[in-house]
Write a protein that holds these residues in place. Structure first.
Motif, short mmCIF file in Angstrom:
data_model
loop_
_atom_site.label_atom_id
_atom_site.label_comp_id
_atom_site.label_asym_id
_atom_site.label_seq_id
_atom_site.Cartn_x
_atom_site.Cartn_y
_atom_site.Cartn_z
N PHE A 271 0.83 -1.20 0.00
CA PHE A 271 0.00 0.00 0.00
C PHE A 271 0.86 1.25 0.00
O PHE A 271 0.66 2.18 -0.80
N LEU A 272 1.83 1.31 0.90
CA LEU A 272 2.66 2.51 1.02
C LEU A 272 3.62 2.66 -0.16
O LEU A 272 4.01 3.78 -0.50
N ALA A 273 4.00 1.55 -0.77
CA ALA A 273 4.82 1.65 -1.99
C ALA A 273 4.03 2.38 -3.08
O ALA A 273 4.53 3.30 -3.73
N GLY A 274 2.78 1.97 -3.28
CA GLY A 274 1.93 2.65 -4.25
C GLY A 274 1.66 4.08 -3.88
O GLY A 274 1.66 4.98 -4.73
N TYR A 275 1.46 4.33 -2.60
CA TYR A 275 1.20 5.69 -2.14
C TYR A 275 2.40 6.59 -2.39
O TYR A 275 2.25 7.75 -2.79
N GLY A 276 3.60 6.03 -2.15
CA GLY A 276 4.80 6.82 -2.39
C GLY A 276 4.96 7.19 -3.86
O GLY A 276 5.28 8.33 -4.19
N VAL A 277 4.71 6.23 -4.76
CA VAL A 277 4.80 6.53 -6.19
C VAL A 277 3.73 7.52 -6.61
O VAL A 277 3.96 8.39 -7.45
N ALA A 278 2.53 7.39 -6.03
CA ALA A 278 1.45 8.31 -6.37
C ALA A 278 1.83 9.76 -6.07
O ALA A 278 1.33 10.69 -6.71
N GLN A 279 2.73 9.95 -5.08
CA GLN A 279 3.20 11.30 -4.78
C GLN A 279 4.13 11.84 -5.87
O GLN A 279 4.25 13.05 -6.04
N ALA A 280 4.78 10.91 -6.58
CA ALA A 280 5.80 11.33 -7.55
C ALA A 280 5.24 11.61 -8.93
O ALA A 280 5.95 12.13 -9.78
#
Length: 377
Positions: free
Chosen positions: A247-256
């Motif tokens: 979940f947080l991996a996807g969330y981190g990329v979504a920020q980029a």
């Protein structure tokens, strides 16, 4: 479509930045509407649940070209981010590299970005002692009642308190909007929204389909989450059956990537059920935004004129700050920061965002590189 795609490819920085990009493109450059009308649209979309920046884009599309204009505006602004996140989910799922250094860097970046968003939202949504107090109470209640229903109850309670406490504040006269969508269409949209909210869970036990389950989950989340992409985090974390690391991996990329943070639905849908799962999740996540905007715009002037509505909005916005504060700790911080070095990277990335005003794209990239470096060491 051309303008919307341009915004979808270049609008980094989250909802507040998106609203600034929209103003520059639609108000200043193209003069499709003036600042006063634009401010009214922004106020409306901040009041509604769902992704505020996407709803602003949909609203402007509706004003400019009716229902088709709203759809085109959404597609152009949203699809670039969806495609990038879909490809990322495919890559990570095929390699199984959730524990690699750059993934940890992305997860750490999410801590800094959420903290930065919290600071900005507090300044605008809870700027005084009363609203900060509401936010703190809501944060405490979020920890004590860690469920989706609890979060909804907290938002409703804050809205009722705001309705009572701020009811005597002065209300300015609202502006009229040149809409091609009438009240009849608005009523149909509201009926469809509530029909789906009620019937989807009712029939869920009788429909053995992962896609039906995905549609039910993401439609419900998209219908009831206030405060935009960052606040969708705690509800999605509880509703979606994926590990905190994924979940947080996807969330981190979504920020980029540019575009709305709600496109994380594409990443999670892909991880859960492949490309069709991503398609269903994205449509379900954003469909409530369409229905809410179409249902509310024809009645906005009348609603906006009510003191109680504006007071309730202040209470709801304060609750949003509190819920985001709770989300910053759990799951963001607790699932990511495992040692002092991780926290050092959090401090570095937060400073770059908050003090040096670096864009989230640059900060996420730096965090990923630091994660790789530490993984090698």
């Amino acid at each position: 479509m051309k303008v919307a795609i341009k915004l979808g490819l270049t609008s980094f920085g989250g909802p507040s930045a998106h609203i600034g990009y929209f103003r520059e493109e639609y108000v200043q450059k193209r003069k499709w509407l003036d600042d006063k009308l634009y401010a009214e649209i922004v106020a409306l979309c901040q009041f509604l649940p769902g992704p505020a920046s996407s709803q602003v884009g949909i609203s402007i599309g509706l004003l400019r070209g009716g229902l088709l204009g709203g759809i085109v505006s959404w597609l152009g602004f949203t699809m670039p981010s969806v495609i990038i996140l879909l490809l990322f989910a495919m890559f990570v799922s095929s390699t199984g590299s959730f524990d690699s250094g750059w993934i940890q860097g992305l997860k750490i970046a999410a801590v800094a970005v959420v903290a930065h968003a919290l600071v900005g939202m507090q300044k605008s949504l809870a700027p005084d002692r009363t609203r900060i107090s509401i936010a703190m109470v809501c944060a405490i209640c979020t920890f004590l009642i860690p469920t989706a229903i609890g979060q909804i109850g907290i938002i409703i309670a804050a809205g009722l308190f705001g309705n009572f406490y701020f009811k005597n504040e002065v209300v300015r006269t609202p502006l009229k909007m040149p809409l091609t969508v009438g009240k009849k269409t608005g009523i149909i949209s509201w009926i469809l929204l509530f029909t789906l909210l009620i019937l989807l869970p009712v029939f869920k036990p009788f429909v053995q389909s992962v896609y039906y389950s995905l549609f039910d989950t993401y439609f419900r989340v998209g219908s009831i989450v206030f405060g935009g992409g960052h606040v969708v985090l705690p509800m999605l974390q509880r509703e979606v059956d994926v590990s905190p690391q994924i979940f947080l991996a996807g969330y981190g990329v979504a920020q980029a990537v540019p575009g709305p943070l709600f496109t994380i639905a594409g990443f999670l849908g892909q991880v859960t059920a492949g490309p069709m799962g991503a398609f269903v999740a994205v449509i379900a996540m954003f469909l409530p935004s369409f229905l809410l905007v179409i249902g509310t715009l024809p009645f906005w002037s009348m609603i906006r004129a009510k003191k109680g509505i504006q007071g309730a909005l202040k209470g709801v916005n304060s609750a949003v700050v509190g819920i985001l504060l709770a989300a910053l700790y759990d799951p963001v911080f607790t699932s990511t920061v495992k040692n002092p070095i991780d926290f050092v990277i959090v401090l570095i990335t937060f400073t770059l965002l908050n003090v040096y005003k670096w864009t989230p794209f640059k900060v996420v990239l730096i965090s990923a590189l630091l994660g790789v470096a530490l993984h090698i060491i």
